[in-house]
Design a protein around this motif. Structure first.
Motif, PDB file in Angstrom:
ATOM      1  N   VAL A  33     -34.436  43.670   4.750  1.00 50.39           N
ATOM      2  CA  VAL A  33     -33.327  43.458   3.781  1.00 50.39           C
ATOM      3  C   VAL A  33     -32.262  44.842   3.525  1.00 50.39           C
ATOM      4  CG1 VAL A  33     -33.177  43.146   1.223  1.00 50.39           C
ATOM      5  CG2 VAL A  33     -34.682  41.787   2.338  1.00 50.39           C
ATOM      6  N   LYS A  36     -29.163  41.620   0.888  1.00 44.89           N
ATOM      7  CA  LYS A  36     -28.707  40.492   1.901  1.00 44.89           C
ATOM      8  C   LYS A  36     -29.650  40.731   3.109  1.00 44.89           C
ATOM      9  CE  LYS A  36     -24.922  43.816   3.443  1.00 44.89           C
ATOM     10  NZ  LYS A  36     -23.602  43.596   3.842  1.00 44.89           N
ATOM     11  N   PRO A  37     -29.994  39.555   3.760  1.00 48.16           N
ATOM     12  CA  PRO A  37     -31.167  39.720   4.921  1.00 48.16           C
ATOM     13  C   PRO A  37     -30.346  40.237   6.034  1.00 48.16           C
ATOM     14  CG  PRO A  37     -29.884  37.471   4.619  1.00 48.16           C
ATOM     15  CD  PRO A  37     -29.376  38.435   3.547  1.00 48.16           C
ATOM     16  N   GLY A  97     -34.476  35.459   3.853  1.00 52.81           N
ATOM     17  CA  GLY A  97     -33.234  35.132   4.834  1.00 52.81           C
ATOM     18  C   GLY A  97     -31.902  34.744   3.771  1.00 52.81           C
ATOM     19  N   ALA A 115     -33.795  37.642  -0.269  1.00 55.35           N
ATOM     20  CA  ALA A 115     -33.077  38.132   0.818  1.00 55.35           C
ATOM     21  C   ALA A 115     -34.228  38.284   1.896  1.00 55.35           C
ATOM     22  CB  ALA A 115     -32.816  39.551   0.450  1.00 55.35           C
ATOM     23  N   GLY A 116     -35.647  38.760   1.430  1.00 50.11           N
ATOM     24  CA  GLY A 116     -36.676  38.719   2.486  1.00 50.11           C
ATOM     25  C   GLY A 116     -36.828  37.079   2.878  1.00 50.11           C
ATOM     26  N   VAL A 133     -38.404  39.001   6.419  1.00 46.23           N
ATOM     27  CA  VAL A 133     -36.799  39.469   6.888  1.00 46.23           C
ATOM     28  C   VAL A 133     -36.663  40.603   6.347  1.00 46.23           C
ATOM     29  CG1 VAL A 133     -34.596  38.921   6.916  1.00 46.23           C
ATOM     30  CG2 VAL A 133     -36.158  37.040   7.048  1.00 46.23           C
TER      31      VAL A 133
END
Length: 146
Positions: free
Chosen positions: A62, A109-110, A92, A89-90, A60
């Motif tokens: 970031v 944060k994602p 999610g 964060a990667g 995800v």
């Protein structure tokens, strides 16, 4: 077995909760960070949840919350500090670090958040659920349930 204060003092924990809107947050205690009672209730449940999130794949995009970072001596120090927060964060999760002022600050944060409904049923029922609004700063007294 429940987590007692001595256990929390000698262990840096990464704990997880579902927040308002069903998003999932990650918190790194760095030793002194506060851990909610729901997380403290069972070390074995904590370990299952920890293992689940650490085994999830990343991928995800970031965003780093630059305003919450301290000043680093160089880029290598910054990269070392950010590594685990970016990894979470990667996956999610909204990733937080304990703050010296008490509470937790959002570090990464994602761009596409993992939601409680995305988790397997067992994880949905096991993970701590707190009525937190995710902001760049979370106070420890926000860990109380409504």
């Amino acid at each position: 077995m429940e987590m007692h204060d001595e256990f929390l003092e000698i262990n840096d924990l990464d704990w997880f909760t579902s927040c308002r809107g069903g998003v999932i947050a990650h918190f790194a205690t760095g030793g002194p960070g506060v851990v909610p009672d729901d997380v403290r209730q069972s070390i074995s449940r904590y370990e299952e949840i920890y293992d689940y999130f650490y085994s999830r794949p990343g991928g995800v995009d970031v965003e780093i919350v630059e305003a919450n970072l301290v000043e680093f001596a160089d880029e290598a120090q910054r990269a070392r500090y950010l590594k685990s927060f970016v990894e979470m964060a990667g996956r999610g999760l909204f990733s937080h670090d304990a703050s010296e002022q008490g509470g937790y600050k959002l570090i990464a944060k994602p761009k596409s958040a993992l939601k409680l409904v995305d988790l397997p049923k067992l994880m949905q029922s096991s993970i701590c659920k707190l009525p937190l609004e995710l902001t760049d700063w979370i106070r420890c007294d926000d860990f109380t349930k409504d």
